[in-house]
Write a protein that holds these residues in place. Sequence first.
Motif, PDB file in Angstrom:
ATOM      1  N   ASP A 214       0.818  -1.211   0.000  1.00 21.44           N
ATOM      2  CA  ASP A 214       0.000   0.000   0.000  1.00 21.44           C
ATOM      3  C   ASP A 214       0.854   1.263   0.000  1.00 21.44           C
ATOM      4  N   CYS A 215       2.159   1.111   0.264  1.00 18.80           N
ATOM      5  CA  CYS A 215       3.060   2.265   0.309  1.00 18.80           C
ATOM      6  C   CYS A 215       3.604   2.645  -1.065  1.00 18.80           C
ATOM      7  N   VAL A 216       3.371   1.822  -2.083  1.00 21.76           N
ATOM      8  CA  VAL A 216       4.032   2.038  -3.370  1.00 21.76           C
ATOM      9  C   VAL A 216       3.013   2.112  -4.495  1.00 21.76           C
ATOM     10  N   ARG A 217       3.405   2.779  -5.560  1.00 26.14           N
ATOM     11  CA  ARG A 217       2.561   2.848  -6.751  1.00 26.14           C
ATOM     12  C   ARG A 217       2.763   1.621  -7.619  1.00 26.14           C
ATOM     13  N   LEU A 218       4.037   1.252  -7.856  1.00 24.78           N
ATOM     14  CA  LEU A 218       4.358   0.048  -8.615  1.00 24.78           C
ATOM     15  C   LEU A 218       4.868  -1.004  -7.642  1.00 24.78           C
ATOM     16  N   PRO A 219       4.237  -2.158  -7.580  1.00 25.78           N
ATOM     17  CA  PRO A 219       4.644  -3.151  -6.582  1.00 25.78           C
ATOM     18  C   PRO A 219       5.972  -3.806  -6.933  1.00 25.78           C
ATOM     19  N   PRO A 220       6.795  -4.112  -5.942  1.00 31.61           N
ATOM     20  CA  PRO A 220       8.029  -4.868  -6.199  1.00 31.61           C
ATOM     21  C   PRO A 220       7.715  -6.328  -6.459  1.00 31.61           C
ATOM     22  N   TRP A 221       8.661  -7.033  -7.032  1.00 37.76           N
ATOM     23  CA  TRP A 221       8.556  -8.474  -7.115  1.00 37.76           C
ATOM     24  C   TRP A 221       8.638  -9.071  -5.710  1.00 37.76           C
ATOM     25  N   VAL A 222       8.124 -10.273  -5.562  1.00 41.96           N
ATOM     26  CA  VAL A 222       8.195 -10.988  -4.292  1.00 41.96           C
ATOM     27  C   VAL A 222       8.733 -12.385  -4.556  1.00 41.96           C
ATOM     28  N   SER A 223       9.741 -12.781  -3.776  1.00 45.61           N
ATOM     29  CA  SER A 223      10.326 -14.118  -3.878  1.00 45.61           C
ATOM     30  C   SER A 223      10.254 -14.735  -2.490  1.00 45.61           C
ATOM     31  N   ALA A 224       9.383 -15.741  -2.313  1.00 43.28           N
ATOM     32  CA  ALA A 224       9.081 -16.259  -0.980  1.00 43.28           C
ATOM     33  C   ALA A 224       9.225 -17.777  -0.935  1.00 43.28           C
ATOM     34  N   PHE A 225      10.025 -18.254   0.016  1.00 47.32           N
ATOM     35  CA  PHE A 225      10.098 -19.678   0.320  1.00 47.32           C
ATOM     36  C   PHE A 225       9.105 -19.955   1.450  1.00 47.32           C
ATOM     37  N   VAL A 226       8.183 -20.876   1.201  1.00 45.86           N
ATOM     38  CA  VAL A 226       7.057 -21.095   2.110  1.00 45.86           C
ATOM     39  C   VAL A 226       6.986 -22.571   2.480  1.00 45.86           C
ATOM     40  N   LEU A 227       6.903 -22.856   3.775  1.00 46.08           N
ATOM     41  CA  LEU A 227       6.724 -24.236   4.211  1.00 46.08           C
ATOM     42  C   LEU A 227       5.506 -24.855   3.549  1.00 46.08           C
ATOM     43  N   ARG A 228       5.597 -26.110   3.177  1.00 47.52           N
ATOM     44  CA  ARG A 228       4.466 -26.799   2.549  1.00 47.52           C
ATOM     45  C   ARG A 228       3.317 -27.021   3.531  1.00 47.52           C
ATOM     46  N   THR A 229       3.559 -26.819   4.800  1.00 47.01           N
ATOM     47  CA  THR A 229       2.503 -26.923   5.802  1.00 47.01           C
ATOM     48  C   THR A 229       1.650 -25.664   5.878  1.00 47.01           C
ATOM     49  N   VAL A 230       2.058 -24.619   5.172  1.00 48.25           N
ATOM     50  CA  VAL A 230       1.413 -23.306   5.297  1.00 48.25           C
ATOM     51  C   VAL A 230       0.751 -22.921   3.974  1.00 48.25           C
ATOM     52  N   PRO A 231      -0.533 -22.634   3.965  1.00 43.88           N
ATOM     53  CA  PRO A 231      -1.175 -22.182   2.727  1.00 43.88           C
ATOM     54  C   PRO A 231      -0.703 -20.791   2.327  1.00 43.88           C
ATOM     55  N   TYR A 232      -0.560 -20.577   1.028  1.00 42.97           N
ATOM     56  CA  TYR A 232      -0.091 -19.287   0.510  1.00 42.97           C
ATOM     57  C   TYR A 232      -1.164 -18.574  -0.296  1.00 42.97           C
TER      58      TYR A 232
END
Length: 303
Positions: A214-232
């Motif tokens: 919400d702080c930006v006009r153009l969003p940055p890319w996101v690179s996220a490693f997420v446990l398979r136990t956690v829904p994304y």
Amino acid sequence: MCARRRPGTPDGPDTPDTMADPVADPMAGKTRFDDIYDLPDPRSYFSRLAPYEYEIPHHAQGVFRRTLAARRAGSPPGPRGDGAGDGFTVLDLCCSYGINAALLNHDLTLADLYAHYAGPETAELSTSELIDLDKEFYAARRRPDAVRLVGVDTAANATAYALAVGLLDEAYAENLERVPPSPGLARAMSGVGLITVTGGIGYVTHRTFDALLDCVRLPPWVSAFVLRTVPYDRIAQSLAAHGLVTASDPARTFPQRLFTSAEEQRDAVTRVRALGLDPAGLEAAGRYHTRLHESRQRPGCPA
């Protein structure tokens, strides 16, 4: 790292044998290491996690470098005018002691960090002596393509250490699940082209990403490693609302660490199955595993 509990979640002991709703409380059965996450320096962090072979920053190192190179390639030269790297900022979410920053911007491996912080050479130093040593340690190994790096975490001591030794250019000890970004963090977001995260999803939710984007006009890319136990899914939906498309290869996983107990493993296997995934050869074999989720602008949108 970040907040160990969601807002409003009791701080009582975990009950891994009784799995909570995996969406409402995805981290309830995961062993807590609260005592090592916010100390004045990272020595206890590394020595405590070493027996469990905590390794996800190692796998993230190459991925983040490749993603950063791709992101920079689509960015205009920075304000100082000396190439695609200038003026470009990475924000490491749940940055803890700056481990991802150390691996991204320096000629170091995770094994090097384990040897440095869990070995005898630093064991007897005071924190102030370690900080002085680490300023030289990291400066001597700084990569010529190092990127400006901002860290966000609720752990004030850990972020202060990372800032003091030069791993972070700016550090913000803020809980974005509870409160909006500070004016300083909101300003810092204007230069962020990439958000990285290796260990925080589940402790932070879509609320944190909404607060940042919400702080930006153009969003940055996101690179996220997420446990398979956690829904994304809920986070991906929020990112989509900000113009980002999320992709992930379900067939490719990255090990995070060994389980601390049979109870923790049992909880993880149950959660993975509840999300429609197969734990065979992964969680069933004794380790947490993660998936990489990469979010970028929709085709045709400015980089």
